[in-house]
Scaffold this motif. Structure first.
Motif, PDB file in Angstrom:
ATOM      1  N   GLU A  74      11.571  10.056  -4.246  1.00 15.70           N
ATOM      2  CA  GLU A  74      11.617   8.611  -3.993  1.00 15.70           C
ATOM      3  C   GLU A  74      11.696   8.287  -2.503  1.00 15.70           C
ATOM      4  O   GLU A  74      11.081   7.328  -2.031  1.00 15.70           O
TER       5      GLU A  74
ATOM      6  N   LYS B 117       8.956   5.949  -0.587  1.00 13.61           N
ATOM      7  CA  LYS B 117       9.281   4.679   0.069  1.00 13.61           C
ATOM      8  C   LYS B 117       8.685   4.588   1.473  1.00 13.61           C
ATOM      9  O   LYS B 117       8.433   3.488   1.977  1.00 13.61           O
TER      10      LYS B 117
ATOM     11  N   VAL C  37       4.555   3.280   1.382  1.00 15.04           N
ATOM     12  CA  VAL C  37       4.328   2.067   0.591  1.00 15.04           C
ATOM     13  C   VAL C  37       2.860   1.652   0.578  1.00 15.04           C
ATOM     14  O   VAL C  37       2.320   1.233  -0.450  1.00 15.04           O
TER      15      VAL C  37
END
Length: 435
Positions: free
Chosen positions: A288, A292, A295
């Motif tokens: 994760e 992030k 994006v």
């Protein structure tokens, strides 16, 4: 190793008529090294393709590359084996191929070790399947120094290869059991080949259909049109750029594949984008935190993914629920269409059509297919039917064929998985067969 190694070798699966025990024999006991050189003999030079076997240099490279070194090549006859000491992903310790031709054949002595089986002791087809299961790789890995290469090939001592313990049935029925195993696996190979041919025929049919459904270059009407659209206006050409809300690719995490995980967000690389399909058997994942930071390259539903660099340039597929929320690397471009402009499936089908591939080729200097930039992609000219209804019909027709082909491809994969499982049961386990 002297003589037979009499460990308890019992395959998990046996034909009921065979009850004799199994033994291990050193390869040197059932085969002899070949040192016959070509010299002045007329021979066809061969090379190896992993998973396929020995193929002529002419067929693989489009020409013979042997040159003056041909005289030092090793000569082969039918059922001889050639060990290619070059590492591949599937066979890190090298690949062993059986020669099945009838002509005078030869392979480079610099990267091949060749041997001839004693057909009174060992069935060549049976031995071929033993090597297909990479028995030799499991044996040789303890003798090969990591990174040790000579003339571009793995540094493998022939004596180490010839000490390879080969599992064979014992007793008077040994030849019969070997042949029964080989015949069983050969029948399965023939079934797989037939299903592959069926899949290839489907792909050829679809390619031909696309040539009819899309207008040819310089034309505005397709040669095959659905009846309800025969009187509709002609197709028109539009630049791709104005029809999109995003054209861009991603990046590879710092540190490369060391950052890939066994689960998490799918990370789509060029090998995961096929000709109109996603290939997810070896998909990588990122965590994760990494996601992030990426994006801009997050995949959304119905994104069209296009390979823009390397040998697979031009392959494309539509993102589905399996990869939505994941990311792409720098070799895969996301083409995100504006709503109501163009069906993603239709764009994808056009990109992989002959006409779409010709546009991609035209951007490559000298036809080398080195890479596409985003400006070139935006300038793609895309034929579009005048109505959404016709767009949907063409896209739906081709997508239905994709569904049938996916089912067929899944069947082929299942048969190959079944074959691997069957081989694991027909031969003793690796732990039992290593001496």
């Amino acid at each position: 190793m002297k003589g037979d190694t009499k460990h308890t070798l019992i395959p998990k699966l046996r034909f009921p008529e065979f009850r004799d025990s199994w033994i291990q024999k050193p390869l040197a006991q059932i085969a002899t090294l070949i040192d016959d050189r070509v010299g002045t003999t007329q021979c066809t030079p061969y090379t190896v393709t992993t998973g396929v076997g020995l193929v002529s240099q002419e067929n693989k490279f489009g020409r013979t590359i042997a040159g003056d070194s041909l005289k030092n090549y090793l000569r082969l006859k039918k059922n001889d084996f050639a060990y290619n000491k070059s590492a591949t992903k599937a066979f890190p310790q090298g690949y062993i191929a059986r020669y099945l031709g009838k002509d005078q054949a030869a392979v480079p002595n610099s990267i091949f070790t060749c041997f001839r089986p004693d057909e009174l002791q060992i069935d060549p087809a049976y031995l071929d399947y033993v090597f297909a299961g990479n028995l030799h790789g499991r044996w040789l890995k303890k003798y090969i120094t990591i990174g040790a290469r000579a003339h571009g090939s793995l540094s493998v001592n022939d004596d180490d290869l010839m000490r390879l313990p080969v599992p064979v049935p014992s007793g008077s029925s040994s030849s019969a059991e070997q042949q029964k195993i080989a015949d069983c696996l050969t029948s399965l190979d023939e079934l797989i080949a037939a299903e592959v041919r069926k899949l290839e025929a489907m792909r050829a049919h679809k390619q031909g259909l696309m040539q009819l459904l899309f207008p040819r270059e310089g034309e505005t009407r397709s040669r095959l049109r659905f009846p309800e659209f025969c009187s509709a206006p002609a197709w028109e050409m539009y630049e791709l750029g104005p029809m999109t809300s995003r054209i861009g690719s991603g990046i590879t995490p710092l540190g490369g594949d060391k950052n890939y995980k066994s689960s998490g967000r799918p990370f789509i690389r060029s090998q995961n984008v096929g000709w109109g399909e996603l290939i997810l058997e070896d998909v990588a994942y990122i965590d994760e935190e990494t996601h992030k930071s990426f994006v801009a390259s997050e995949i959304q539903p119905s994104d069209v993914l296009l390979n823009i660099t390397g040998a697979s340039i031009g392959r494309s597929a539509v993102a589905d629920s399996r990869i939505v929320g994941g990311n792409v690397n720098q070799h895969v471009c996301i083409i995100r269409l504006k709503q109501n402009e163009l069906y993603p499936v239709l764009l994808n089908q056009y990109l992989i059509s002959d006409r779409g591939q010709k546009q991609i080729d035209n951007f490559q200097a000298g036809g080398n297919r080195q890479g596409l930039n985003f400006g070139q992609i935006r300038s793609f000219l895309i034929p579009r039917p005048p109505t959404k209804g016709e767009q949907q019909r063409v896209a739906g027709c081709l997508a239905s064929l994709d569904t049938v082909m996916l089912s067929q491809a899944t069947k082929v994969v299942a048969l190959r998985v079944h074959k691997r499982g069957l081989m694991q049961q027909l031969f003793p386990s690796p732990q039992e067969s290593e001496a």
